[in-house]
Design a protein around this motif. Structure first.
Motif, PDB file in Angstrom:
ATOM      1  N   ASN A  88      -1.051   3.677  19.708  1.00  0.00           N
ATOM      2  CA  ASN A  88      -1.023   3.062  21.033  1.00  0.00           C
ATOM      3  C   ASN A  88      -2.001   1.904  21.015  1.00  0.00           C
ATOM      4  O   ASN A  88      -3.153   2.062  20.572  1.00  0.00           O
ATOM      5  N   ALA A  92      -2.166  -1.182  26.168  1.00  0.00           N
ATOM      6  CA  ALA A  92      -1.456  -0.064  26.783  1.00  0.00           C
ATOM      7  C   ALA A  92      -2.419   1.042  27.193  1.00  0.00           C
ATOM      8  O   ALA A  92      -2.262   1.661  28.250  1.00  0.00           O
ATOM      9  N   ARG A  95      -4.136  -0.052  30.375  1.00  0.00           N
ATOM     10  CA  ARG A  95      -3.231   0.094  31.522  1.00  0.00           C
ATOM     11  C   ARG A  95      -3.194   1.542  32.006  1.00  0.00           C
ATOM     12  O   ARG A  95      -3.280   1.818  33.201  1.00  0.00           O
ATOM     13  N   SER A  96      -3.029   2.458  31.064  1.00  0.00           N
ATOM     14  CA  SER A  96      -2.836   3.860  31.444  1.00  0.00           C
ATOM     15  C   SER A  96      -4.089   4.474  32.047  1.00  0.00           C
ATOM     16  O   SER A  96      -4.000   5.423  32.829  1.00  0.00           O
ATOM     17  N   GLY A 240       3.911   0.436  27.964  1.00  0.00           N
ATOM     18  CA  GLY A 240       3.785  -0.082  26.610  1.00  0.00           C
ATOM     19  C   GLY A 240       3.260   0.927  25.615  1.00  0.00           C
ATOM     20  O   GLY A 240       2.712   0.556  24.570  1.00  0.00           O
ATOM     21  N   LEU A 241       3.439   2.225  25.898  1.00  0.00           N
ATOM     22  CA  LEU A 241       2.899   3.289  25.051  1.00  0.00           C
ATOM     23  C   LEU A 241       3.955   3.818  24.083  1.00  0.00           C
ATOM     24  O   LEU A 241       5.044   4.188  24.502  1.00  0.00           O
ATOM     25  N   SER A 262      -2.244   8.305  27.828  1.00  0.00           N
ATOM     26  CA  SER A 262      -2.131   7.697  26.501  1.00  0.00           C
ATOM     27  C   SER A 262      -2.648   8.596  25.381  1.00  0.00           C
ATOM     28  O   SER A 262      -2.395   8.318  24.206  1.00  0.00           O
TER      29      SER A 262
END
Length: 301
Positions: A88, A92, A95-96, A240-241, A262
């Motif tokens: 990852n 990303a 973001r998570s 995006g993960l 993530s």
């Protein structure tokens, strides 16, 4: 293949499962405490070290604890600068870890969510409560993890009191509708490479509405619907993960996403689903590295 797992504790179930899965498939694997890493940040030849040794790898599996996101993600970025594939990527992960940003990204992509409110000033408290359908309401600290900082307010007055108390502490919070029909349960889906590889139903203990296993919740295998499967995949993709734990609630208006993780734990879902999730993650890395063009995208975002 030489793999590095960024984890503070090699004895954790998830870390150990990944090590065993990698070794079973003939790979060289090492667990590194990312807080002990230090970096040489240069445009010519960026490097990363631990205890005086320069680290090199074909791929990195980040298992970054929420409280160490800032430094852990800096380590992930350094590997990206070195053109090492990270399971990852740092963007990303960031973001998570930001609950508000996550909700905004998911909403923009049309992923089902509970009605969610956010405001800075307590003057908006009444409007927030009304916006989310009135009491009962769920109030969440943006920085909370594993169910910590999540409060169920049974009445509007209780909600106002909790919101004001959090604001007095300068805490950032989200206010969400309470999905009563979920009856204290949620569904955790593990998405690997755009596919749901395992799922489980988590049930909160009696008198509790949070289903986190860390808070005494139980887990069992569950068959998810095509809509739930599609929602989990869309949520992971929106963040995006490559690997994600997507938490869903079954609401009267379809599946809604509560969180996208993530670094999802593997113990509960492997034991309840009887699926080799760690093995699936290693297989995904193998497939990705077999396609260099795809792997190189990790550091380009």
């Amino acid at each position: 293949m030489k793999l590095l797992i960024l984890s503070r504790n090699p004895q954790l179930y998830s870390t150990d499962a990944l090590v065993k899965a990698a070794e079973k498939r003939g790979h060289e694997v090492r667990v590194v405490d990312y807080l002990r890493c230090y970096m040489n940040i240069t445009s010519r030849k960026p490097r990363i070290y631990v205890d005086g040794e320069e680290l090199q790898a074909d791929a990195v599996i980040p298992r970054i604890a929420a409280r160490h996101t800032f430094y852990g993600n800096a380590v992930v970025r350094q590997f990206e600068m070195m053109n090492v594939f990270t399971l990852n990527d740092s963007v990303a992960i960031a973001r998570s870890r930001d609950k508000l940003r996550s909700m905004q990204i998911l909403a923009k992509r049309g992923v089902g969510l509970p009605v969610t409110g956010f405001a800075h000033h307590t003057d908006a408290t009444g409007k927030l409560i009304e916006m989310c359908g009135g009491a009962p309401l769920v109030i969440k600290l943006l920085e909370g993890t594993q169910g910590v900082g999540v409060v169920l307010a049974e009445t509007a007055n209780a909600a106002s009191s909790v919101i004001e108390a959090f604001k007095d502490l300068n805490a950032n919070i989200l206010v969400q509708e309470f999905i009563k029909e979920a009856k204290g349960s949620d569904i955790r889906c593990i998405v690997v490479g755009g596919k749901v590889v395992a799922s489980m139903k988590r049930q909160a203990p009696e008198g509790e509405f949070r289903s986190n296993l860390h808070r005494g919740g139980s887990a069992e295998k569950v068959k998810i619907t095509p809509e739930e499967r599609a929602t989990a995949i869309r949520a992971a993709k929106a963040m995006g993960l490559n690997v994600a734990g997507v938490d869903l609630l079954r609401s009267n208006h379809g599946p809604v996403v509560m969180e996208v993780n993530s670094s999802p734990g593997l113990e509960g879902i492997e034991q309840s689903s009887k699926k080799d999730v760690a093995g699936g993650i290693i297989e995904f890395i193998e497939r990705t590295l077999a396609n260099p063009a795809k792997a190189s995208k990790s550091g380009d975002k």
